[in-house]
Design an enzyme around this catalytic site. Structure first.
Site, PDB file in Angstrom:
ATOM      1  N   SER A 146     -10.007-163.028  15.958  1.00 24.70           N
ATOM      2  CA  SER A 146     -11.422-162.700  15.778  1.00 24.70           C
ATOM      3  C   SER A 146     -11.596-162.064  14.409  1.00 24.70           C
ATOM      4  O   SER A 146     -10.643-161.531  13.828  1.00 24.70           O
ATOM      5  CB  SER A 146     -11.867-161.712  16.863  1.00 24.70           C
ATOM      6  OG  SER A 146     -13.086-161.073  16.518  1.00 24.70           O
ATOM      7  N   TYR A 159     -10.482-153.875  21.862  1.00 26.22           N
ATOM      8  CA  TYR A 159     -10.607-155.261  21.409  1.00 26.22           C
ATOM      9  C   TYR A 159     -10.110-155.416  19.977  1.00 26.22           C
ATOM     10  O   TYR A 159      -9.320-156.318  19.673  1.00 26.22           O
ATOM     11  CB  TYR A 159     -12.069-155.705  21.511  1.00 26.22           C
ATOM     12  CG  TYR A 159     -12.294-157.152  21.122  1.00 26.22           C
ATOM     13  CD1 TYR A 159     -12.033-158.176  22.032  1.00 26.22           C
ATOM     14  CD2 TYR A 159     -12.773-157.497  19.862  1.00 26.22           C
ATOM     15  CE1 TYR A 159     -12.229-159.506  21.683  1.00 26.22           C
ATOM     16  CE2 TYR A 159     -12.971-158.817  19.505  1.00 26.22           C
ATOM     17  CZ  TYR A 159     -12.700-159.813  20.424  1.00 26.22           C
ATOM     18  OH  TYR A 159     -12.895-161.132  20.061  1.00 26.22           O
TER      19      TYR A 159
END
Length: 261
Positions: A146, A159
């Site tokens: 990401s 995350y």
């Protein structure tokens, strides 16, 4: 004309019954690969993706497994061995963003869960895949990272930590596997329009704010990620390993600074 050719390849895509994972599974099948569709919940969605793959003339298997559980991951790969005799391509797409909370306010169990799925889950699958790819002398692993492997995201420290960890794990596994003819890469999407983030792109104000963070001025589509994934696992990228490719419309270029600091 160069084209992605995955004819005869056996692929496993985790978290492939929706969103980016589904798009990747279908694009790999369009390029000629047989695709195993891993899922955690909603078996009907996984079956629907398999039907689409078979309609393209390729083999498909729906495989339920929680990637955070190494024993279940082992069973999934054993089934792949039984059905197809091994694996050539692994796409670690399964992941969660977790429950938002500031670092000093979140629950340890919530933080740990994100790491278990996003980082440990990818490792469990990588481990099983490499145990097959290294002896056969070829294979490609693509870890879905990401933009948040490099961009902080308040409220989501688990995350961001998981994706930063995934980046370094990718580099290390690539270093270890390269002498055996195996490539390990990461692909980092930016803001991609999926059902999960519909609350953002369906809200005009939220979408306008998000677009200001993207130099190209728009969210990406799942197909744009899937196309790059297909290239990266193909021989078109035969000299690429150990790096992360960002497909983010320029988000990591920090569009907010386009007019000065």
């Amino acid at each position: 004309m160069l084209a992605v050719d995955l004819s005869g390849k056996r692929a496993l895509v985790t978290g492939a019954n929706s969103g980016i994972g589904e798009a990747i599974a279908l694009h790999l099948a369009q390029a000629g690969a047989d695709v195993a569709v891993n899922y955690l919940n909603h078996p009907e969605a996984a079956d629907a993706v398999c039907d689409k793959i078979r309609a393209l003339g390729r083999r498909a298997i729906a495989m339920q497994a929680d990637v955070a559980d190494p024993s279940l991951v082992g069973k999934m790969f054993a089934l792949l061995d039984k059905e197809w005799g091994g694996i050539d391509i692994l796409v670690n797409n399964a992941g969660i963003d977790g429950r938002p909370a500031l670092g000093w306010q979140g629950e340890v169990a919530d933080w740990t869960k994100v790491i278990e799925v996003n980082l440990f889950g990818a490792f469990h699958c990588c481990r099983e895949a490499l145990n097959r790819m290294v002896p056969q002398g070829h294979g490609v692993i693509l870890n879905m990272s990401s933009v948040h492997e490099v961009i902080p995201w308040s409220g989501y420290s688990a995350y961001t930590a998981s994706k930063a960890g995934l980046s370094m794990m990718t580099k290390t596994l690539a270093q270890e596997a390269a002498p055996h003819g195996v490539r390990v890469l990461a692909l980092a999407p930016g803001a991609i329009k999926t059902a999960i983030n519909k609350n953002v792109w369906s809200n005009p104000e939220g979408l306008a704010d998000l677009n200001l963070k993207i130099p190209l001025g728009r969210m990406g589509e799942t197909a744009e990620i899937a196309k790059m994934a297909a290239v990266m696992v193909s021989d078109l990228a035969s000299y690429a390993t150990g790096s992360t490719v960002f497909v983010d419309g320029g988000m990591t270029d920090f569009a907010d600074f386009a007019h000065g600091g």
